[in-house]
Scaffold this active site. Structure first.
Site, PDB file in Angstrom:
ATOM      1  N   GLU A  56    -138.507 -18.660 -11.985  1.00  0.00           N
ATOM      2  CA  GLU A  56    -138.728 -17.639 -12.714  1.00  0.00           C
ATOM      3  C   GLU A  56    -140.231 -17.210 -12.100  1.00  0.00           C
ATOM      4  OE1 GLU A  56    -137.195 -15.839 -16.616  1.00  0.00           O
ATOM      5  OE2 GLU A  56    -139.301 -16.399 -17.043  1.00  0.00           O
ATOM      6  N   HIS A 107    -137.059 -22.397  -0.387  1.00  0.00           N
ATOM      7  CA  HIS A 107    -136.832 -21.070  -0.715  1.00  0.00           C
ATOM      8  C   HIS A 107    -136.303 -20.971  -1.980  1.00  0.00           C
ATOM      9  CE1 HIS A 107    -132.713 -21.519   0.783  1.00  0.00           C
ATOM     10  NE2 HIS A 107    -132.505 -20.976  -0.067  1.00  0.00           N
ATOM     11  N   ASP A 137    -138.306 -26.342   4.830  1.00  0.00           N
ATOM     12  CA  ASP A 137    -137.538 -25.620   3.689  1.00  0.00           C
ATOM     13  C   ASP A 137    -137.202 -26.568   2.390  1.00  0.00           C
ATOM     14  OD1 ASP A 137    -136.664 -23.663   1.859  1.00  0.00           O
ATOM     15  OD2 ASP A 137    -134.855 -23.378   3.009  1.00  0.00           O
ATOM     16  N   GLY A 210    -126.528 -19.738  -4.164  1.00  0.00           N
ATOM     17  CA  GLY A 210    -126.580 -20.455  -5.379  1.00  0.00           C
ATOM     18  C   GLY A 210    -126.517 -21.792  -4.922  1.00  0.00           C
ATOM     19  N   SER A 212    -127.620 -23.330  -2.438  1.00  0.00           N
ATOM     20  CA  SER A 212    -129.061 -23.638  -1.773  1.00  0.00           C
ATOM     21  C   SER A 212    -129.546 -24.979  -2.516  1.00  0.00           C
ATOM     22  CB  SER A 212    -130.154 -22.534  -1.494  1.00  0.00           C
ATOM     23  OG  SER A 212    -129.405 -21.634  -0.553  1.00  0.00           O
ATOM     24  N   THR A 228    -128.595 -25.600   2.993  1.00  0.00           N
ATOM     25  CA  THR A 228    -129.624 -24.859   2.909  1.00  0.00           C
ATOM     26  C   THR A 228    -129.328 -23.329   3.628  1.00  0.00           C
ATOM     27  OG1 THR A 228    -131.172 -26.753   3.636  1.00  0.00           O
ATOM     28  CG2 THR A 228    -131.865 -24.493   4.330  1.00  0.00           C
ATOM     29  N   ALA A 229    -128.291 -23.081   4.395  1.00  0.00           N
ATOM     30  CA  ALA A 229    -128.211 -21.878   4.941  1.00  0.00           C
ATOM     31  C   ALA A 229    -126.572 -21.568   5.154  1.00  0.00           C
ATOM     32  CB  ALA A 229    -129.158 -21.654   6.294  1.00  0.00           C
ATOM     33  N   ILE A 230    -126.325 -20.239   5.430  1.00  0.00           N
ATOM     34  CA  ILE A 230    -125.096 -19.850   5.849  1.00  0.00           C
ATOM     35  C   ILE A 230    -125.085 -18.881   7.018  1.00  0.00           C
ATOM     36  CG2 ILE A 230    -123.804 -20.517   3.865  1.00  0.00           C
ATOM     37  CD1 ILE A 230    -123.950 -17.546   3.022  1.00  0.00           C
ATOM     38  N   GLY A 269    -149.177 -33.178  21.231  1.00  0.00           N
ATOM     39  CA  GLY A 269    -150.143 -32.695  21.928  1.00  0.00           C
ATOM     40  C   GLY A 269    -149.430 -32.059  23.431  1.00  0.00           C
TER      41      GLY A 269
END
Length: 465
Positions: A56, A107, A137, A210, A212, A228-230, A269
């Protein structure tokens, strides 16, 4: 029943694949009884390790477009007070240590003023952020309460193979803890998110908003990835989900346990490009695979190890490297302070190079300062670039020069469109080499300003009067 047994035997023969080294032997169902097996015992064993994460934050909303305008406030007073409202985000997390240490996605909790977790048994606890990194993430949280909690064992994601059965556990759409099943659909996926991390496990287990930060689990009840992601055009699951491999989670968790304030990846490097079909043909390779060395920074770890432009890195510690993102993943999971053995192709011939994995150095003092005067740069914060400074700014570590790191509120530089990460190359035809030099230039009363910048690898030229 006899026909079913014959079909099962044929399927077993057709799909007989040599097992992956270090992985348990796998087999297709051979009987109706095996087909009726359930994931329920495995879920009962592990579901208590997955938590719901509630983040929140309080944001300020202007009640009127004139709020904050000094002209209207001078004549009409504070008749347009700003108002605040709470924004909430929902995700999942996995307890990985019995002291209440949790791993989730950055996130899920980014920018939050207050974070709470709810356990599967209904208990709720506030948590503190131990370590987070936007580029990977990932975030590590700690439950602010004494007690012993149920952790999920972290497995070895490197033994995961395409076709392995997996379960995804999380809290999709806030409906409550949910378990979905599927298989590992792909490995070493990159170009999935906007961040600079590109090495994901792909699964067809349903993952939705949700989920995630939730668990991707193998059939041993071990965590092999953080969901993590879709890939979705409408926001729902299309059977293409991605998880951060658990071996990267291990390294990140170790840094958090050691008290690190930020997560560092090894400084090489050097810069790399993918090996395309055309490049592979030009280099005499039988297939496009590996990371092509494009540039080597003088005096850096790659230079000391003997890496040269034109070489192709095809493996790290004996593990194949599919693309430059995979190279970064392998070096990161090897860990700072280690020495990585690189398999390299040079003129089509294989060779081995040992690379020391070091932190990004601060080769020049950053000498941060705020620019003054009546120049276009007024109010800009600048610093001298070093590999360490570039890493902190999420820029290529081979970047050099004077970089804009931020702005004072309402500054001239910000209004004129300068951006964080801009490298000031030259002003009025004079090359800029240090913050001190740029400060002297900005303090002069030139009246006419011809500025050359480098932004995301592109040269920009602007004129200000």
């Amino acid at each position: 029943m006899r026909r079913l047994k014959i079909v099962a035997a044929v399927l077993a023969a057709c799909f007989l694949i040599p097992p992956v080294a270090g992985a348990q032997e796998k087999a297709v169902p051979r009987s109706q009884a095996e087909i009726q097996l359930s994931f329920s015992p495995l879920v009962q064993q592990t579901h208590g390790s997955v938590v719901n994460v509630y983040a929140e934050r309080v944001v300020e909303r202007r009640a009127s477009p004139f709020a904050g305008d000094p002209f209207f406030e001078q004549f009409f007073g504070q008749r347009f007070p700003n108002r605040t409202e709470k924004q909430r985000s929902l995700g999942s997390g996995v307890i990985v240590e019995d002291n209440g240490t949790i791993v989730t996605n950055n996130h899920v909790i980014d920018g939050a003023d207050e974070i709470k977790v709810a356990l599967s048994d209904g208990r709720e606890f506030p948590v503190s952020v131990v370590l987070k990194d936007a580029r990977l993430d990932l975030a590590v949280l700690k439950i602010d309460a004494r007690g012993t909690f149920q952790p999920m064992k972290i497995g070895n994601s490197d033994v995961a193979a395409v076709g392995d059965l997996v379960l995804a556990i999380g809290n999709p759409f806030g409906v409550g803890q949910t378990v979905t099943s599927g298989i590992v659909s792909g490995l070493a996926r990159n170009q999935v998110t906007e961040g600079d991390f590109g090495f994901f496990i792909q699964t067809d287990a349903s993952i939705n908003p949700g989920n995630s930060g939730g668990a991707l689990m193998n059939m041993n009840g071990e965590l092999i990835g953080i969901n993590t992601a879709i890939f979705s055009r409408g926001g729902g699951s299309n059977g293409i989900g991605f998880a951060i491999p658990s071996n990267l989670v291990k390294v990140f968790l170790a840094a958090a346990d050691a008290g690190a304030k930020s997560f560092e990846r090894p400084y090489v490097g050097a810069s790399f490009d993918p090996v395309t079909s055309d490049v592979a043909e030009a280099l005499g390779l039988d297939r496009p695979l590996g990371a092509l060395v494009v540039r080597v920074v003088e005096g850096g770890p790659a230079d000391k190890a003997g890496l040269k432009p034109g070489q192709v890195i095809v493996s790290v510690n004996g593990v194949p490297v599919e693309h430059p993102d995979a190279l970064g993943y392998r070096l990161t999971t090897a860990g700072l302070g280690a020495t990585a053995e690189l398999g390299v192709l040079e003129n089509g011939k294989p060779k081995t190079i040992e690379l020391a994995l070091e932190s990004a150095p601060e080769t020049v003092p950053r000498d941060e300062r705020v620019l003054l005067g009546r120049s276009p740069f007024a109010g800009a914060r600048v610093a001298n670039l070093s590999p360490k400074m570039a890493y902190e700014l999420q820029m290529p570590t081979e970047s050099a020069g004077v970089v804009i790191t931020g702005f004072e509120n309402g500054s001239t530089a910000e209004r004129l469109g300068f951006a964080r990460g801009d490298i000031v190359v030259a002003v009025n035809g004079v090359s800029v080499d240090s913050t001190r030099q740029l400060s002297d230039i900005a303090a002069s009363d030139a009246g006419f300003w011809r500025v050359e910048l480098e932004r995301n690898g592109q040269r920009i030229r602007q004129i200000f009067r």
